[in-house]
Design a protein around this motif. Sequence first.
Motif, PDB file in Angstrom:
ATOM      1  N   LYS A 143       0.831  -1.084   0.187  1.00 33.58           N
ATOM      2  CA  LYS A 143       0.057  -0.149   0.086  1.00 33.58           C
ATOM      3  C   LYS A 143       1.157   1.135  -0.086  1.00 33.58           C
ATOM      4  CE  LYS A 143      -3.518   2.035   2.936  1.00 33.58           C
ATOM      5  NZ  LYS A 143      -4.408   2.066   4.002  1.00 33.58           N
ATOM      6  N   ASN A 144       0.752   2.209  -0.952  1.00 37.23           N
ATOM      7  CA  ASN A 144       1.367   3.378  -1.128  1.00 37.23           C
ATOM      8  C   ASN A 144       2.972   3.165  -0.923  1.00 37.23           C
ATOM      9  OD1 ASN A 144      -1.088   4.740  -0.895  1.00 37.23           O
ATOM     10  ND2 ASN A 144      -0.944   4.967   1.289  1.00 37.23           N
ATOM     11  N   ASN A 145       3.355   2.071  -1.806  1.00 37.80           N
ATOM     12  CA  ASN A 145       4.828   1.798  -2.065  1.00 37.80           C
ATOM     13  C   ASN A 145       5.514   1.333  -0.853  1.00 37.80           C
ATOM     14  OD1 ASN A 145       5.218   2.190  -4.853  1.00 37.80           O
ATOM     15  ND2 ASN A 145       5.126   4.389  -4.568  1.00 37.80           N
ATOM     16  N   LYS A 146       4.454   0.925   0.099  1.00 33.90           N
ATOM     17  CA  LYS A 146       5.207   0.049   1.278  1.00 33.90           C
ATOM     18  C   LYS A 146       4.570  -1.238   1.530  1.00 33.90           C
ATOM     19  CE  LYS A 146       5.147   4.486   3.789  1.00 33.90           C
ATOM     20  NZ  LYS A 146       4.797   5.282   2.871  1.00 33.90           N
ATOM     21  N   TYR A 177       3.549  -3.719   4.159  1.00 38.52           N
ATOM     22  CA  TYR A 177       3.470  -4.179   5.505  1.00 38.52           C
ATOM     23  C   TYR A 177       3.402  -5.375   6.073  1.00 38.52           C
ATOM     24  CZ  TYR A 177       1.854   0.815   5.823  1.00 38.52           C
ATOM     25  OH  TYR A 177       1.722   2.032   5.475  1.00 38.52           O
ATOM     26  N   ASN A 212       1.996  -2.442  12.253  1.00 39.30           N
ATOM     27  CA  ASN A 212       2.102  -1.509  11.231  1.00 39.30           C
ATOM     28  C   ASN A 212       3.620  -1.572  10.475  1.00 39.30           C
ATOM     29  OD1 ASN A 212      -0.736  -1.156  11.384  1.00 39.30           O
ATOM     30  ND2 ASN A 212      -0.249   0.830  12.570  1.00 39.30           N
ATOM     31  N   ASP A 215      10.003   0.499   2.906  1.00 33.62           N
ATOM     32  CA  ASP A 215       9.463   1.502   1.945  1.00 33.62           C
ATOM     33  C   ASP A 215      10.364   0.887   0.724  1.00 33.62           C
ATOM     34  OD1 ASP A 215      10.659   3.815   0.129  1.00 33.62           O
ATOM     35  OD2 ASP A 215       9.115   4.463   1.512  1.00 33.62           O
TER      36      ASP A 215
END
Length: 473
Positions: free
Chosen positions: A123-126, A128, A447, A451
Amino acid sequence: MSLNIEKVKEFSNKAWDENILPTLSKYIEIPNQSPLYDAEWATNGYTEEAIQLLEKWILAQGIKGISCEIKRIEGLTPIIFMVVEATKTEKVKTVLLYGHMDKQPPLTDAWDEGLHPYKAVIKNNKLYGRGGADDGYSTFASISAIKALQEQSIPHDRYVIIIEGSEESGSIHLPQYVEKFQAEIQIPSLVVCLDSGCGNYDQLWMTSSLRGVLTGDLTVKVLNEACHSGSASGIVPSSFRILRQVLDRAENQLTGEVDKRLHVEIPQHRLDQIAKCAEILGETIYDEFSWYKNTTPVTKDLTQLMINKTWYPTICITGAEGIPHTSNAGNVMRTHTTVKVSVRLPPSFKAADASTVLKEIFETNPPYGAEVTFKMDKCASGWDSPQTRPELEKALGEASNLFFGKDHVYMGEGGSIPFMKMLHDRFNCQFIVTGLLGPGSNAHGPNEFLDIPFAKKLLSCVIYLLDAHSKFD
């Protein structure tokens, strides 16, 4: 043959998107906790599932000259031990690359909606999930860096790669493996550790020091049998009140200052590096945390915050026993209170000495004659890196500028990597200690993420640095 920088960038992007992320995501989904936190690690199959997954991926990469084997010593977590033979013919050096595959406990209920410690979510270039950044990716990055050199037909050094299974427990099982396979490890000229962090995601960060860690159970016992608080309170001293008193001996409850016997003198060059870090990072030093309402950091002095994090001892209470949940708390004078005490120690402080100091502080002359005991369960000394040699310093700067467009930075870390101290004491070598754990990545907490764009650039830096080191005299 010279390394093609554009091909390195292309390789790193493709490797992460197509080859690393799919299997790293599967690894995240395995609940293989470190042995200190999972008494059933040897029988529940999770450690074995994780190590088999990693070995299968390694063997599928087609690395030339590799030997890869899961090594086992009875009663200890297994390791993956790899040797990649050199393709150079002259001035061959050994480089040791290190990572770990065990994980911290999950803290399942604390994760945001849609996230879970054992569910890989991009999600969003991460990415998790528990253990992706700390430190599951290290296996993939180490092997991929060597693969990149071989794909460009770049002559390289001899590589030894160790992926252990007890780092989160203080690397309690690793020394026996190092002793047993010393002949195969040989004497490395460089150690590359990818289990550390970064101050931001804008440049290459080199870890200059690591704090040590000591954990143990502090118990205060006042009764053999619990009794009605209406009858006992005012007569029997509360075990929790006594606990507060003995903890205050070690840590000032108003300032957080820890007993001077656990401090060391900080070298001036480290203070200079800390000041530079504070200038670069600014309020990111404390803004990265998820503060509740109006809570503030212990000070707004940025340099002091970095000193606190990297060279000062600190005490945290990370668990409790003997205290019922609030929903089940009756009017009872409890027999005892036990807390898990976690102490972060200065990099140059011997962890074993801290246990002696703390036992003396906690156990001497207990209030009201109560039974006060401190039982250490884990300790690992910190590490202060040796001075970086000029040729490596130059290569670090080149790598950071080539792939990030900014200079590299040195930063002390507040956490521990026990193996670094062990290697420092054993070998006279250089260190590249770095990693993905940056602002918000929240290793050990809810969480946890890595990155992805930063991971790609970091892999490119590792490829460049391995090549540069092979050319050193």
